[in-house]
Design an enzyme around this catalytic site. Structure first.
Site, short mmCIF file in Angstrom:
data_model
loop_
_atom_site.label_atom_id
_atom_site.label_comp_id
_atom_site.label_asym_id
_atom_site.label_seq_id
_atom_site.Cartn_x
_atom_site.Cartn_y
_atom_site.Cartn_z
N ILE A 229 0.85 -1.20 0.00
CA ILE A 229 0.00 0.00 0.00
C ILE A 229 0.89 1.25 0.00
O ILE A 229 0.44 2.33 0.37
CB ILE A 229 -0.97 0.04 1.21
N ARG A 231 4.29 2.29 -2.48
CA ARG A 231 4.53 2.74 -3.85
C ARG A 231 4.98 1.55 -4.68
O ARG A 231 5.75 0.69 -4.20
CB ARG A 231 5.63 3.81 -3.87
N GLU A 260 2.38 2.09 -13.17
CA GLU A 260 0.99 2.27 -12.74
C GLU A 260 0.27 3.19 -13.73
O GLU A 260 0.71 4.34 -13.87
CB GLU A 260 0.99 2.90 -11.35
N HIS A 279 -4.85 2.14 -6.95
CA HIS A 279 -4.31 3.18 -6.05
C HIS A 279 -5.46 3.87 -5.29
O HIS A 279 -5.69 5.07 -5.45
CB HIS A 279 -3.48 4.20 -6.84
#
Ligand code: DGY
Length: 314
Positions: A229, A231, A260, A279
């Site tokens: 949780i 990066r 991402e 995210h």
């Protein structure tokens, strides 16, 4: 009164625009083909755009950089500091929401929630079978937290509520937190070897880039789950894919990935033993509203030459 001119990567949420009110004129983020006409008084980073010294040198009027969020790995804070530009962020307010996301991923991975949802909707689900889709216990298991900061501490508190044993690894030991959270300090290797769930809550820095690589994954239990949780680049994506594919670890829960988003044909997306969120760590209505408020207050304070509510030190 003239409005402050601030570049921002959009599209910005209505709440952000509402808090900014009439004082701020948001300008589009500069692109290789379009410069922003001067003057620019401030920078507002909403979705993690990159800011470094060369960008700042092209915008000499900038007096503040305000980030919507706590993680500032996309901003070269040292470059800003060298130019006397304060960088503001939004710590503390998002710890609870982000920790909740960590626990949601842990439980989803342990109890195969997303896989189960897919199965329950599919034509293959014809009858209950006590032998199918067995997961792993979350309660009474061992959680290893890498990076026991504010978010990590909130994760630890929740885990204790699930009767989990909590271990943590930090560069520096946190004696007070150890006592308060009943968290046991462990070396990186020991934490990997003993944890049923390894949760990453550390910032992305040069030291944590690819902290979880093939060697680290090999040290984890074959029955273990990795939860990120923090990066994406803290984990070597290729090594994680291989470890999940080859059964070297049991499963993963990822709120963040590298890159991402992952390319739509990325092999990680084809695995059943990984749960991926786009995210969503701090994405609750209440928390995001506070993030909007604090980041805009930081921005306005910096534009007026006053101290920010939260300033990031290089
Ligand atoms: C954070 O706070 O760092 C989140 O990733 C949202 O930006």
């Amino acid at each position: 009164m003239a409005r402050f001119r601030v570049i921002a990567d959009g599209p910005l949420d209505e709440t952000v625009i509402g808090f900014a009110g009439a004082d701020i004129e948001f300008l589009p983020w500069p692109s290789p083909t379009s410069d922003v006409p001067a003057p620019v008084d401030g920078i507002y980073t909403y979705g993690h755009p990159h800011v470094d010294g060369s960008m700042l040198d092209g915008l000499p009027g900038v007096r503040v950089i305000s980030n919507y969020g706590v993680g500032v790995d996309h901003i070269n804070v040292a470059d800003a500091h060298d130019r006397d530009i304060p960088v503001g962020n939004t710590p503390n307010i998002l710890d609870g929401a982000t920790a909740d996301t960590g626990l949601a991923l842990l439980l989803a991975a342990a109890r195969r929630v997303v896989e189960g949802d897919r199965y329950a909707r599919s034509p293959e689900f014809l009858r209950y079978d006590p032998g199918y889709m067995l997961g792993r216990e979350a309660h009474s298991s061992t959680l290893g937290i890498i990076g026991l900061g504010n978010i990590g501490a909130q994760v630890a508190r929740r885990a204790r509520g699930f009767d989990m044993r909590v271990m943590y690894h930090n560069r520096r030991r946190r004696a007070h937190a150890e006592k308060q959270l009943e968290a046991e300090y462990a070396s990186f290797e020991e934490l990997l070897a003993r944890s049923d769930y390894v949760m990453l809550t550390c910032p992305l820095t040069e030291a944590t880039h690819h902290l979880i690589d093939a060697a680290a994954l090999r040290k984890m239990k074959q029955t273990a789950t990795l939860i990120n949780i923090a990066r994406g680049p803290i984990v070597d994506t290729r090594a994680l894919h291989e470890a999940l594919r080859d059964g070297q670890i049991a499963s993963a829960g990822l709120d963040v990935t590298d890159p991402e988003p992952l390319p739509r044909d990325h092999p990680l997306l084809g695995l059943d033993n990984v749960t991926i969120l786009p995210h969503l760590g701090s994405a609750t209505i209440e928390t995001r509203r506070q993030m909007a408020e604090i980041s805009i207050r930081n921005l306005l304070l910096g534009l007026r030459g006053e101290p920010l509510l939260h300033i990031v030190e290089p």
